[in-house]
Design a protein around this motif. Structure first.
Motif, PDB file in Angstrom:
ATOM      1  N   PHE A 383      -2.395 -46.704 -52.090  1.00  0.00           N
ATOM      2  CA  PHE A 383      -3.405 -46.997 -51.071  1.00  0.00           C
ATOM      3  C   PHE A 383      -4.767 -47.233 -51.717  1.00  0.00           C
ATOM      4  O   PHE A 383      -5.426 -48.244 -51.474  1.00  0.00           O
ATOM      5  N   VAL A 384      -5.167 -46.297 -52.576  1.00  0.00           N
ATOM      6  CA  VAL A 384      -6.490 -46.412 -53.196  1.00  0.00           C
ATOM      7  C   VAL A 384      -6.572 -47.673 -54.056  1.00  0.00           C
ATOM      8  O   VAL A 384      -7.542 -48.433 -54.003  1.00  0.00           O
ATOM      9  N   LYS A 387      -5.267 -51.144 -51.675  1.00  0.00           N
ATOM     10  CA  LYS A 387      -5.962 -51.450 -50.421  1.00  0.00           C
ATOM     11  C   LYS A 387      -7.463 -51.242 -50.482  1.00  0.00           C
ATOM     12  O   LYS A 387      -8.187 -51.724 -49.620  1.00  0.00           O
ATOM     13  N   ILE A 388      -7.945 -50.502 -51.478  1.00  0.00           N
ATOM     14  CA  ILE A 388      -9.397 -50.296 -51.531  1.00  0.00           C
ATOM     15  C   ILE A 388     -10.014 -50.956 -52.773  1.00  0.00           C
ATOM     16  O   ILE A 388     -10.811 -51.889 -52.661  1.00  0.00           O
ATOM     17  N   LEU A 392     -11.976 -54.950 -53.000  1.00  0.00           N
ATOM     18  CA  LEU A 392     -13.403 -54.850 -53.325  1.00  0.00           C
ATOM     19  C   LEU A 392     -13.680 -55.517 -54.668  1.00  0.00           C
ATOM     20  O   LEU A 392     -14.653 -56.253 -54.834  1.00  0.00           O
ATOM     21  N   PHE A 444      -9.729 -56.937 -46.343  1.00  0.00           N
ATOM     22  CA  PHE A 444     -10.127 -55.572 -46.578  1.00  0.00           C
ATOM     23  C   PHE A 444     -10.334 -54.819 -45.261  1.00  0.00           C
ATOM     24  O   PHE A 444      -9.749 -53.749 -45.020  1.00  0.00           O
ATOM     25  N   VAL A 445     -11.127 -55.416 -44.399  1.00  0.00           N
ATOM     26  CA  VAL A 445     -11.417 -54.764 -43.119  1.00  0.00           C
ATOM     27  C   VAL A 445     -10.107 -54.586 -42.332  1.00  0.00           C
ATOM     28  O   VAL A 445      -9.830 -53.515 -41.795  1.00  0.00           O
ATOM     29  N   HIS A 446      -9.300 -55.644 -42.345  1.00  0.00           N
ATOM     30  CA  HIS A 446      -8.038 -55.578 -41.611  1.00  0.00           C
ATOM     31  C   HIS A 446      -7.129 -54.476 -42.136  1.00  0.00           C
ATOM     32  O   HIS A 446      -6.580 -53.669 -41.398  1.00  0.00           O
ATOM     33  N   GLU A 447      -7.021 -54.415 -43.463  1.00  0.00           N
ATOM     34  CA  GLU A 447      -6.118 -53.428 -44.063  1.00  0.00           C
ATOM     35  C   GLU A 447      -6.593 -52.008 -43.750  1.00  0.00           C
ATOM     36  O   GLU A 447      -5.792 -51.108 -43.547  1.00  0.00           O
ATOM     37  N   LEU A 448      -7.904 -51.836 -43.734  1.00  0.00           N
ATOM     38  CA  LEU A 448      -8.410 -50.494 -43.507  1.00  0.00           C
ATOM     39  C   LEU A 448      -8.194 -50.028 -42.070  1.00  0.00           C
ATOM     40  O   LEU A 448      -7.920 -48.861 -41.819  1.00  0.00           O
ATOM     41  N   ILE A 449      -8.331 -50.977 -41.126  1.00  0.00           N
ATOM     42  CA  ILE A 449      -8.176 -50.540 -39.751  1.00  0.00           C
ATOM     43  C   ILE A 449      -6.729 -50.630 -39.258  1.00  0.00           C
ATOM     44  O   ILE A 449      -6.392 -50.079 -38.229  1.00  0.00           O
TER      45      ILE A 449
END
Ligand code: PHE
Length: 450
Positions: A383-384, A387-388, A392, A444-449
């Motif tokens: 995940f880190v 996805k993050i 970025l 990024f935004v999509h994956e986080l939410i």
């Protein structure tokens, strides 16, 4: 400290970079994504993502590495002394370490399945779910398999870029393509191949949603090994006459070719067996496929034996060339930063990643209950990293090359100081400044939410 040795040939450069790109992501993750996202329509969007976003971002990583001839952290520090851009170098190396730690776990499973398959055990077993569960939760067997895989990677990296990475890539990549060719032919001969091909080739655009498009961008990044310092590190060993746009194009083409062909191997096989879903998820390779091999070749078990042996060998080779690039990304930093011999630097990286890898491996079994935000250690690392840090990092690379770096420097690198034409330079710049960072930000935004 040892002197830096460049790759010795153009073909070595393309094969080593393609080796980094072609990995579990192509053979396992791509078909899973195609299955989950509706088949042909996803493939078309994916191809567009590779062309419009993947290739330009890869060119940017190449030019940063080749211009500085240094490991990723030093590369950013050299280009932007005293500026916060160097954070991208640090995150590239850190994420390579994180990914390597859990990549070796799945790679170790692949090694185990290859051995099981060659020894005939996989054919004898009938309950593949029980086999899989029993293996991944075993207290030491998967750790041992991961350690064996790590040793293989270590031995290649310790030999250096020319006699390790380049030499092995030149042998492994053609072998990998050959195995894929054989498997595609076998798979197309299966009874369900027509239906499998229809799923792969006939787009149903009603299935296209925002989620599908975003998954395609994410898959393109993962598959091309972008934003992890790997290609930047490899590019630091490119010679002055390497044509960066052409190399990025060749690497992306090989990567895409292998991903699509993996679809041609898996879907005809999956459609040949009743009751097996195309969206079988991560268990596809270790639970569904052995089952498929067994049933599809029930009449001629020997063929099933050969097919599954070749398949796991393919997966292992693909994983090995990718793990090499992750390892090299970290090792290059350690050896240049601390001025220690390559063998010692490689050993240090192997031991650290293996230690983290043990935790990732155990998180399927005895440490299953050790969770952070509901994720076990393996899932947390994934995940880190994916996805993050990865998205970025992608945005930072685009902004760095598009807005911070001197335009002339970028142009000089991409045209080898004006000696080779690059007519699409303006298009490249437009993508790297606007299109790619905005598209990645959306992922990024999509994956986080999500
Ligand atoms: N691109 C590799 C794959 O498709 C994964 C990978 C990621 C390899 C990052 C190296 C670095 O599996």
């Amino acid at each position: 400290m040892e002197s830096r040795k460049n790759f010795s040939s153009k073909i070595g450069i393309v094969l080593a970079s393609a080796g980094s790109a072609v990995g579990l992501g192509n053979v396992w993750r791509f078909p899973t994504e195609v299955g989950n996202n509706g088949g042909a329509a996803f493939i078309i969007i994916y191809l567009l993502c590779i062309l419009i976003i993947g290739v330009p971002v890869m060119m940017s990583e190449f030019l940063i590495g080749r211009h500085t001839h240094a490991n990723t952290i030093t590369a950013y520090a050299k280009l932007a002394p005293g500026k916060w851009w160097r954070i991208e170098g640090v995150s590239g190396v850190a994420v390579a370490m994180l990914i390597l730690s859990y990549y070796i776990v799945i790679s170790g499973w692949t090694l185990y399945y290859l051995i099981q398959s060659l020894s005939g055990q996989l054919q004898e077993s009938r309950d593949y779910k029980a086999l899989y569960d029993g293996f991944v939760t075993h207290p030491w067997l998967p750790v041992l398999a991961g350690a064996a895989f790590m040793c293989m990677t270590h031995l290649i990296i310790a030999r250096g870029v020319q006699s390790g990475v380049e030499r092995f890539s030149k042998v492994m990549m053609p072998l990998l393509l050959l195995i894929i060719g054989i498997l595609v032919v076998c798979s197309l001969g299966m009874p369900g191949s027509a239906e499998g091909l229809r799923f792969l080739l006939q787009p149903d655009f009603t299935k296209l949603t925002g989620r599908v498009i975003l998954s395609a961008i994410g898959q393109a990044f993962f598959s091309l090994s972008l934003a992890m310092g790997c290609l930047c590190t490899y590019a630091s060993y490119f010679g002055p006459d390497t044509k960066l746009p052409k190399t990025a194009m060749s690497v992306s083409l090989i990567d895409t070719f292998v991903a699509v062909l993996s679809g041609f191997i898996i879907f005809p096989a999956v459609f040949s067996v009743e009751g097996v879903g195309v969206d079988a998820g991560p268990g596809l390779v270790f639970i569904t496929l052995p089952n498929v091999f067994n049933m599809a070749f029930a009449a001629i078990p020997f063929l099933g034996y050969v097919f599954s042996g070749l398949f796991y060998l393919l997966l292992l080779l693909a994983a090995l060339t990718s793990a090499m690039s992750l390892h090299e990304s970290v090792t290059a930093y350690v050896l240049e930063r601390f001025g220690i011999p390559r063998k010692r630097a490689a050993a240090l990286v192997s031991v650290c990643c293996m230690t983290l890898g043990v935790a990732c491996s155990l998180s399927f079994g005895v440490w299953k209950h050790l969770t952070v935000f509901g994720l076990n250690i393996f899932e947390l690392f994934d995940f880190v990293a994916a996805k993050i840090i990865l998205p970025l990092g992608g945005i930072i690379i685009c902004l760095f090359t598009g807005w911070y770096l001197d335009r002339k420097l970028v142009h000089n690198e991409l045209t080898n100081h004006g000696t080779v034409p690059f007519r699409l330079f303006r298009v490249y710049l437009f993508i790297i400044r606007y299109v790619a960072p905005l598209a990645i930000a959306a992922v990024f935004v999509h994956e986080l939410i999500a």
